[in-house]
Design a protein around this motif. Structure first.
Motif, mmCIF file in Angstrom:
data_model
loop_
_atom_site.group_PDB
_atom_site.id
_atom_site.type_symbol
_atom_site.label_atom_id
_atom_site.label_comp_id
_atom_site.label_asym_id
_atom_site.label_seq_id
_atom_site.Cartn_x
_atom_site.Cartn_y
_atom_site.Cartn_z
ATOM 1 N N ARG A 173 7.957 13.114 5.236
ATOM 2 C CA ARG A 173 7.404 11.968 5.960
ATOM 3 C C ARG A 173 6.934 10.839 5.042
ATOM 4 N NH1 ARG A 173 6.170 12.416 11.208
ATOM 5 N NH2 ARG A 173 4.294 11.181 10.980
ATOM 6 N N ARG A 174 7.414 10.814 3.819
ATOM 7 C CA ARG A 174 6.938 9.813 2.868
ATOM 8 C C ARG A 174 7.226 8.390 3.337
ATOM 9 N NH1 ARG A 174 6.393 10.301 -3.136
ATOM 10 N NH2 ARG A 174 7.735 12.093 -2.897
ATOM 11 N N GLU A 175 8.432 8.103 3.799
ATOM 12 C CA GLU A 175 8.757 6.731 4.213
ATOM 13 C C GLU A 175 7.901 6.299 5.396
ATOM 14 O OE1 GLU A 175 10.383 4.381 2.567
ATOM 15 O OE2 GLU A 175 10.528 5.967 1.061
ATOM 16 N N GLU A 232 7.875 9.504 -6.969
ATOM 17 C CA GLU A 232 8.947 10.335 -6.427
ATOM 18 C C GLU A 232 8.555 11.799 -6.315
ATOM 19 O OE1 GLU A 232 12.558 9.687 -8.607
ATOM 20 O OE2 GLU A 232 12.497 7.518 -8.262
ATOM 21 N N ARG A 233 7.432 12.186 -6.934
ATOM 22 C CA ARG A 233 7.016 13.588 -6.892
ATOM 23 C C ARG A 233 6.545 13.971 -5.495
ATOM 24 N NH1 ARG A 233 2.512 13.662 -11.111
ATOM 25 N NH2 ARG A 233 2.211 11.637 -10.165
ATOM 26 N N GLU A 234 6.538 15.264 -5.231
ATOM 27 C CA GLU A 234 6.045 15.763 -3.947
ATOM 28 C C GLU A 234 4.535 15.527 -3.852
ATOM 29 O OE1 GLU A 234 7.877 16.858 -1.407
ATOM 30 O OE2 GLU A 234 9.632 16.442 -2.634
ATOM 31 N N MET A 235 4.058 15.407 -2.633
ATOM 32 C CA MET A 235 2.645 15.127 -2.405
ATOM 33 C C MET A 235 1.751 16.221 -3.003
ATOM 34 S SD MET A 235 0.788 14.361 1.190
ATOM 35 C CE MET A 235 -0.805 13.599 1.272
ATOM 36 N N GLU A 266 -2.664 7.584 -1.779
ATOM 37 C CA GLU A 266 -2.268 6.235 -2.191
ATOM 38 C C GLU A 266 -1.275 6.281 -3.350
ATOM 39 O OE1 GLU A 266 -6.035 4.327 -2.904
ATOM 40 O OE2 GLU A 266 -6.437 4.106 -0.759
ATOM 41 N N ARG A 267 -1.460 7.212 -4.256
ATOM 42 C CA ARG A 267 -0.504 7.371 -5.364
ATOM 43 C C ARG A 267 0.839 7.859 -4.838
ATOM 44 N NH1 ARG A 267 -2.867 11.290 -9.470
ATOM 45 N NH2 ARG A 267 -1.003 10.714 -10.638
ATOM 46 N N TRP A 268 0.812 8.818 -3.911
ATOM 47 C CA TRP A 268 2.036 9.417 -3.378
ATOM 48 C C TRP A 268 2.879 8.407 -2.604
ATOM 49 C CZ3 TRP A 268 3.144 11.014 1.879
ATOM 50 C CH2 TRP A 268 4.316 11.771 1.990
ATOM 51 N N VAL A 269 2.246 7.487 -1.870
ATOM 52 C CA VAL A 269 3.017 6.514 -1.089
ATOM 53 C C VAL A 269 3.444 5.302 -1.911
ATOM 54 C CG1 VAL A 269 2.076 7.197 1.155
ATOM 55 C CG2 VAL A 269 0.993 5.325 -0.112
ATOM 56 N N ARG A 280 -2.543 17.818 -6.530
ATOM 57 C CA ARG A 280 -3.097 18.765 -7.513
ATOM 58 C C ARG A 280 -3.448 18.061 -8.819
ATOM 59 N NH1 ARG A 280 0.993 23.777 -6.403
ATOM 60 N NH2 ARG A 280 0.014 24.459 -4.456
ATOM 61 N N GLU A 281 -2.594 17.130 -9.230
ATOM 62 C CA GLU A 281 -2.874 16.371 -10.452
ATOM 63 C C GLU A 281 -4.155 15.548 -10.280
ATOM 64 O OE1 GLU A 281 -0.819 12.494 -11.874
ATOM 65 O OE2 GLU A 281 0.319 14.169 -12.738
ATOM 66 N N THR A 282 -4.328 14.957 -9.118
ATOM 67 C CA THR A 282 -5.523 14.153 -8.849
ATOM 68 C C THR A 282 -6.768 15.033 -8.835
ATOM 69 O OG1 THR A 282 -4.134 12.645 -7.554
ATOM 70 C CG2 THR A 282 -6.523 12.431 -7.288
#
Length: 188
Positions: free
Chosen positions: A97-99, A167-170, A159-162, A175-177
């Protein structure tokens, strides 16, 4: 597309988001949304209270999923690990559902009223997570601090993911955040 076609709610949500993205939230009418979806205004109001609700209808399900994952984390899990379980569960809601999420975020950020509503949604989520942590036996202020920090991780991670370049998975971004927050709190 005829009115008898299935998934009226989803069609309305997609039509609304397309129109909000094309013309702006304020300029889009319920009639235009219904027409784009091949439905009537009456059908729109059977599914949504108003045109804002299209953007926030998933909030209760997200809150329930987050709270359930925190609640179901192993009893021995520290509060931050229970929180991580909640973040992982919510990430699953966004697979594929990224887009849609990118468009939704752009619409919300372009409208002060919608942005305020998003912040209220996040505050409600934080309160629910804090309550779930308290039910796990986490005392105050740890429960509230953990919940607030978790919602900050979710907000920033989302916000980083969108972001267009991401391109990485959410789950990976989230987890990085969370790891960055942990590093902040343990650094000298």
């Amino acid at each position: 597309m005829g009115r008898w076609e299935p998934n009226a709610r989803g069609r309305l949500a997609n039509a609304a988001l397309e129109l909000y993205h094309e013309h702006g939230f304020e300029q889009t009418t319920v009639m235009e949304i219904a027409k784009r979806a091949g439905l009537t205004e009456r059908t729109f109001f059977r599914h949504y209270a108003d045109k804002r609700e299209v953007l926030f209808a998933g909030a209760p399900a997200m809150r329930e999923l987050f709270v359930a994952a925190v609640t179901d984390a192993p009893p021995s899990a520290p509060p931050v690990d229970a929180l991580a379980a909640g973040l992982d569960a919510v990430c699953e809601m966004f697979v594929g559902r990224r887009e849609y999420a990118r468009k939704r975020q752009a619409v919300i950020m372009a409208n002060a009223e919608l942005h305020e509503r998003e912040l209220v949604k996040l505050a409600t989520l934080s309160a629910a997570v804090a309550e779930a942590l308290r039910r796990r036996g986490v005392t105050e202020p740890t429960a509230s601090l953990t919940a607030e920090a978790g919602i900050a991780v979710f907000k920033i991670g989302f916000e980083r993911w969108v972001a267009e370049a991401e391109e990485r998975e959410m789950t990976q971004v989230m987890r990085e955040t969370l790891d960055q927050l942990k590093n902040l709190t343990t650094s000298d």
